[in-house]
Design a protein around this motif. Structure first.
Motif, PDB file in Angstrom:
ATOM      1  N   PHE A   2     -15.035 102.266-127.350  1.00 32.63           N
ATOM      2  CA  PHE A   2     -13.606 101.968-126.879  1.00 32.63           C
ATOM      3  C   PHE A   2     -13.446 102.397-125.346  1.00 32.63           C
ATOM      4  N   GLU A   3     -13.850 103.655-125.034  1.00 34.72           N
ATOM      5  CA  GLU A   3     -13.850 104.219-123.747  1.00 34.72           C
ATOM      6  C   GLU A   3     -14.608 103.217-122.746  1.00 34.72           C
ATOM      7  N   ARG A   4     -15.761 102.655-123.007  1.00 38.25           N
ATOM      8  CA  ARG A   4     -16.652 101.969-122.250  1.00 38.25           C
ATOM      9  C   ARG A   4     -15.850 100.472-121.969  1.00 38.25           C
ATOM     10  N   CYS A   6     -12.852 100.260-122.015  1.00 41.84           N
ATOM     11  CA  CYS A   6     -11.707 100.498-121.070  1.00 41.84           C
ATOM     12  C   CYS A   6     -12.319 100.568-119.680  1.00 41.84           C
ATOM     13  N   GLY A   7     -13.413 101.441-119.345  1.00 42.48           N
ATOM     14  CA  GLY A   7     -14.038 101.423-118.352  1.00 42.48           C
ATOM     15  C   GLY A   7     -14.438 100.195-117.483  1.00 42.48           C
ATOM     16  N   CYS A  10     -10.850  98.224-116.851  1.00 41.90           N
ATOM     17  CA  CYS A  10      -9.831  98.941-115.664  1.00 41.90           C
ATOM     18  C   CYS A  10     -10.848 100.132-115.211  1.00 41.90           C
ATOM     19  N   GLU A  12     -12.196 103.220-113.257  1.00 43.90           N
ATOM     20  CA  GLU A  12     -11.522 104.295-112.367  1.00 43.90           C
ATOM     21  C   GLU A  12     -11.875 103.987-110.978  1.00 43.90           C
TER      22      GLU A  12
END
Length: 96
Positions: A2-4, A6-7, A10, A12
């Motif tokens: 999930f974090e990948r 999101c990265g 969107c 940072e």
């Protein structure tokens, strides 16, 4: 996973290093001696908060007694008094 995602959707963005032009109000020349000679100051050399900007001004102008006193000096940005706990980046983007 999930974090990948999101990265990818969107990413940072690194925060820009803003140049800050610091000067004394002409009406304060008599009361505040010295000059801010290193203009423009880069945000990275000051710190993340407007309090850090105030503290740098106090150090550069030999006003060390005001470093711990948040009520002894106000910062004006574009004619507006800004709170010292605001992030420099937010003030730069929204007020300057």
């Amino acid at each position: 996973l999930f974090e990948r995602l999101c990265g990818l959707v969107c990413p940072e963005r690194p925060e820009p290093d803003y140049p800050l032009q610091l000067s004394k109000a002409p009406t304060q020349e008599e009361f505040i001696r010295g000059a801010m000679t290193k203009n423009p100051y880069m945000k990275s050399s000051l710190g993340p908060l407007m309090r850090d900007v105030k503290n740098r001004i106090c150090r550069d102008l030999d006003m060390v007694g005001l470093i711990e006193d948040d009520n002894g000096m106000e910062l004006l940005v574009a004619g507006k008094i800004v709170k010292l706990d605001l992030p420099v980046a937010a003030v730069y983007e929204q007020v300057w």
